[in-house]
Design an enzyme around this catalytic site. Structure first.
Site, PDB file in Angstrom:
ATOM      1  N   SER A   1       0.834  -1.190   0.000  1.00 14.07           N
ATOM      2  CA  SER A   1       0.000   0.000   0.000  1.00 14.07           C
ATOM      3  C   SER A   1       0.881   1.258   0.000  1.00 14.07           C
ATOM      4  O   SER A   1       1.619   1.487  -0.946  1.00 14.07           O
ATOM      5  CB  SER A   1      -0.950  -0.035   1.203  1.00 14.07           C
ATOM      6  OG  SER A   1      -1.964   0.928   1.080  1.00 14.07           O
TER       7      SER A   1
ATOM      8  N   ASP B   1      -9.022  -4.676  -5.942  1.00 13.82           N
ATOM      9  CA  ASP B   1      -8.634  -3.824  -4.812  1.00 13.82           C
ATOM     10  C   ASP B   1      -9.811  -2.947  -4.374  1.00 13.82           C
ATOM     11  O   ASP B   1     -10.445  -2.287  -5.190  1.00 13.82           O
ATOM     12  CB  ASP B   1      -7.444  -2.948  -5.209  1.00 13.82           C
ATOM     13  CG  ASP B   1      -6.735  -2.350  -4.006  1.00 13.82           C
ATOM     14  OD1 ASP B   1      -7.408  -1.704  -3.178  1.00 13.82           O
ATOM     15  OD2 ASP B   1      -5.520  -2.525  -3.884  1.00 13.82           O
TER      16      ASP B   1
ATOM     17  N   HIS C   1      -7.539  -5.477  -1.377  1.00 12.79           N
ATOM     18  CA  HIS C   1      -6.312  -4.775  -0.979  1.00 12.79           C
ATOM     19  C   HIS C   1      -5.400  -5.664  -0.148  1.00 12.79           C
ATOM     20  O   HIS C   1      -4.180  -5.591  -0.249  1.00 12.79           O
ATOM     21  CB  HIS C   1      -6.683  -3.513  -0.205  1.00 12.79           C
ATOM     22  CG  HIS C   1      -5.543  -2.573   0.005  1.00 12.79           C
ATOM     23  ND1 HIS C   1      -4.866  -1.972  -1.037  1.00 12.79           N
ATOM     24  CD2 HIS C   1      -4.947  -2.120   1.135  1.00 12.79           C
ATOM     25  CE1 HIS C   1      -3.918  -1.188  -0.567  1.00 12.79           C
ATOM     26  NE2 HIS C   1      -3.934  -1.270   0.753  1.00 12.79           N
TER      27      HIS C   1
END
Length: 803
Positions: free
Chosen positions: A671, A744, A778
């Site tokens: 991330s 995601d 994610h």
């Protein structure tokens, strides 16, 4: 046999497309596979009195088949439309009951075949446990009798678990409020089969509406209809004997809160119009209080559509917010309103006002307190005592006040005033206990309250319990964890008079287990659980927190692991892997503090490099990467230079110990850590390669802020452009492994970010490899994907660090 699922990579840039060859799933080398393919220990759920506990078994991973179910993505929700529960839920697969004072585990009988259990909820008297079971066609409500360890089904598969908790206990321990699918529910619309009746049109009124980049928003009328369909429920009262009666007809119920005395029910429903630019928590809503017969008592709140918000992290909507029942009163609501109209830019003496409103709401709400900063939370005590906390993001300041709820005119007393990022000064959290309404209120014994703190210090972590005198406002330390070779977490105080405390203790090689500690009887401990270490092969790996300084003198830290069997005397030069995540600060003192504990159990998981201690690598995990902006300077004004300085300091520190070949260093992150990795490879020559997972690389695609950045692109274009690896792709020459989940669901990190960045790197001749993990969001959860990810990372590191 390997599951032959294609990892296809499809990029779109104008009229050009690029597709990589098909690849079947691979598994990592045995030393990594042995660590990754482990059986997760049960988690624990205890009753209020700590007499019984549930052992909750879960699978270590989901499967690709789990992710391959039907899914609706609407207004920020991801829903399985067949079963009517979140598609992201991780199920409990078995239940066992155990006396906390005993050792015998009793298998719960009567469970469904291949149970998929979630939404576990103890009854107020701790004798029953509700849970949901997801079948192939929907969600059922079940109940477990703790005394007999017998489970039984209460409803058919018609529970609506699409939004929030699907059921709540009434105080009688016999009745449950349940959200059910409407009996006349219509089928969902399939936009793939319907011809459009016209174009999709959006308008702007001319007002500024600066929103973050949200995923899974509504896009058309079909989405609106399906969203209304999936969240609409009928409310029923269900008895433990199975009797069911309708309480409220169908509506879009978004919150159900029963008053502490059990005589009122506050129901919040989502209203129209919906929005295509913000998630459901900013849709219009209406909150009404009813009595137990369903008669409307009062509409206590109505919230309009909230697409336009003032700028700043402390911006809030106008009107009533944070509406909840007061825990220490039979039926009194508390709520907050913004005195600055929700706009942090407005200069006022007080930002928020807190009100109390007593049922049946025939009188006006009364002011409890006005706060100079934004309301954070309140801990209710009794008629004369409560603690309330406010905060302000720009200064990182937080204050806690002692107030007298019975005398709003009495001046609040400040008991803490601190920088919330200053972990060394954190006084802890006030301990609570259940009252006669089964609600958490401040635990008070002989004019004393108690705070449990994490206990981070310069010398290490030593959790503590403080006794706080409510008359003198002075604290007295009554317990400090003595461990230097273990880590103790203080969970809660069970008996204030005898000194009984529930704790969890672990070490580098000892799995976290629960104990009762008696702080009044020579700190004796009594074991509760005895979970074993599932990672025996790395139990003796060298692990320590190292501290070092950045070139500007800022103290940093990281957890250093040496390879399995490494000889510290010989000091063979090994490759180094650094895993990190940047954090923003407004002062140097807080940025230099460490919350790492080398005695924390070594738990390898896909989100770190720890696996590679079995492959001959030195690993610096959770390396500190502070980004500081003091005064009027914002952290991101000097993001790149601080990033590089952090990395150089980490490499220098490990190199000075004599363990590494500094020409063979890799960096990785997930991330924002992926964003960090791409920038480090672009703007420095410190690394041989990098691994970036699920990142955002073009900040012009998140133009109204990201992470802690509050300025928009047009206010700080140089910051956005300089920080964007995509904009600097021509400078990138270092090998990079890019990984992203195909689905995601995180704001700003949509999969397109990686696809576009890879296309730029490919077009400019940079050495890069892109892996899109099918069906993943994610965070990655499917076993097939995670094992393949570990294989990809291992192959990449072997190629670029051991060649």
């Amino acid at each position: 046999m390997k599951l032959k699922v294609t990892l296809f990579l499809l990029l779109h840039l104008g009229l050009f497309s690029f597709a990589q060859e098909n690849l079947t799933y691979q598994k990592p080398p045995k030393s990594i596979l042995d660590l990754a393919d482990y059986q997760r220990a049960p988690s624990v759920s205890m009753d209020t009195k700590k007499e019984n506990m549930l052992l909750l078994s879960r699978s270590t991973y989901k499967t690709l088949d789990d992710l391959n179910q039907e899914e609706l993505r609407l207004a920020g929700l991801r829903i399985n439309p067949i079963t009517n529960i979140s598609s992201t839920v991780t199920y409990v697969t078995n239940l066992k009951v155990r006396k906390i004072s005993g050792k015998d585990e009793i298998q719960v009988s009567g469970l469904p075949t291949d149970p998929k259990i979630s939404n576990i909820l103890w009854s107020p008297n701790d004798k029953k446990v509700l849970f949901s079971h997801t079948t192939n066609s929907g969600v059922e409500l079940w109940v477990l009798d703790i005394a007999t360890a017998q489970a039984s089904k209460l409803t058919e598969a018609n529970v609506n678990a699409n939004l929030g908790n699907p059921f709540s206990w009434f105080l009688d321990n016999e009745t449950i409020l349940v959200k059910m699918l409407p009996k006349n529910r219509q089928p969902l619309l399939d936009s793939k089969k319907d011809l459009p009746t016209g174009p999709i049109i959006s308008n702007t009124s001319g007002e500024k509406s600066q929103n973050r980049t949200y995923p899974d928003m509504l896009k058309n009328k079909n989405d609106e209809a399906n969203f209304e369909n999936i969240i609409t429920s009928e409310l029923y009262k269900v008895k433990l004997n199975g009797d069911t009666t309708l309480f409220k007809e169908a509506a879009m119920f978004a919150g159900e809160r029963i008053s502490p005395d059990g005589n009122y029910i506050m129901l919040t429903t989502i209203q129209k119009p919906f929005s295509y630019v913000v998630p459901l928590n900013r849709f219009p809503s209406k909150t009404v209080v009813y009595d137990l017969r369903g008669k409307e008592i009062k509409t206590v709140n109505e919230v309009p559509l909230n697409e336009i918000m003032p700028k700043g992290f402390m911006a809030v909507r106008k009107g009533k917010r944070e509406m909840n029942w007061r825990n220490d009163k039979p039926a009194t609501l508390s709520y907050v309103t913004a005195l600055d109209e929700g706009n942090p830019a407005n200069k006022v003496d007080f930002r928020d006002e807190v009100f109390l409103w007593e049922a049946p709401f025939t009188n006006d709400a009364a002011t409890l307190v006005k706060l100079p900063q934004r309301y954070s939370y309140i801990t209710w005590g009794n008629d004369n005592i409560a603690f309330i906390t406010d905060e302000w993001y720009d200064t990182r300041n937080t204050k806690t006040y002692l107030i007298n709820p019975s005398n709003p005119g009495q001046q609040p007393k400040v008991i803490t005033d601190r920088n919330q990022q200053d972990v060394y000064s954190d006084p802890g959290v006030f301990e609570t206990k259940k009252n006669e309404y089964n609600r958490n209120v401040l635990a008070i014994e002989k004019d004393n309250a108690f705070r449990i703190g994490d206990g981070y210090t310069k010398e290490g972590q030593f959790p503590f319990i403080d006794e706080f005198n409510l008359k003198t406002l002075k604290s007295k330390r009554i317990y400090t964890s003595p461990y230097k070779d273990k880590k103790e977490d203080l969970i809660e105080i069970e008996d204030f008079k005898t000194g009984k405390v529930l704790v969890q203790i672990q070490s580098k090689s000892e799995y976290p287990n629960y104990y009762f500690r008696n702080i009044k009887k020579q700190n004796s401990i009594t074991p509760i659980t005895a979970f074993k270490n599932p990672f025996e092969s790395i139990k003796d790996v060298s692990k320590e927190v190292i501290k070092y300084k950045r070139k500007d003198g800022l103290e940093l830290s990281g957890t250093l692991y040496l390879p399995v069997g490494y000889d510290k005397a010989k000091k063979e030069k090994m490759p180094l892997l650094i895993w990190a995540y940047p954090a923003e600060y407004k002062d140097r003192n807080s940025a230099s503090q460490s919350t790492q504990n080398s005695n924390e159990f070594t738990f390898p998981y896909y989100g770190s490099f720890v696996y590679w201690v079995t492959r001959g690598y030195v690993v610096l995990d959770d390396a500190a990467f502070p980004i500081i902006g003091e005064g009027t300077t914002e952290p991101n004004d000097n993001f790149i230079s601080q990033l590089v300085d952090n990395a150089a300091a980490a490499i220098d520190a490990v190199d000075a110990l004599g363990y590494i070949d500094r020409k063979k260093v890799a960096v990785g992150g997930h991330s924002y850590g992926a964003f960090m990795t791409a920038n480090l490879l672009t703007h420095s020559n410190l690394f041989a390669c990098g691994i970036a997972r699920s990142g955002a690389y073009n900040r012009t695609l998140t133009p109204f802020g990201f992470q802690s950045e509050q300025r928009n692109y047009w206010e700080a274009p140089e910051v956005y452009n300089t920080m964007s690896p995509f904009m600097n792709a021509d400078k990138m020459k270092t090998p990079l492994l890019l990984v992203h989940g195909e689905a995601d669901n995180n704001p700003g990190t949509f999969t397109l970010q990686t696809e576009r960045y890879f296309q730029a790197l490919k077009g400019l001749g940079a050495p890069a490899r892109m892996v899109i993990l099918p069906k993943e969001s994610h965070s990655y959860v499917a076993k097939e994907n995670i094992l393949h990810l570990l294989w990809e990372q291992d192959q990449f590191l072997e190629k670029y660090l051991k060649k």
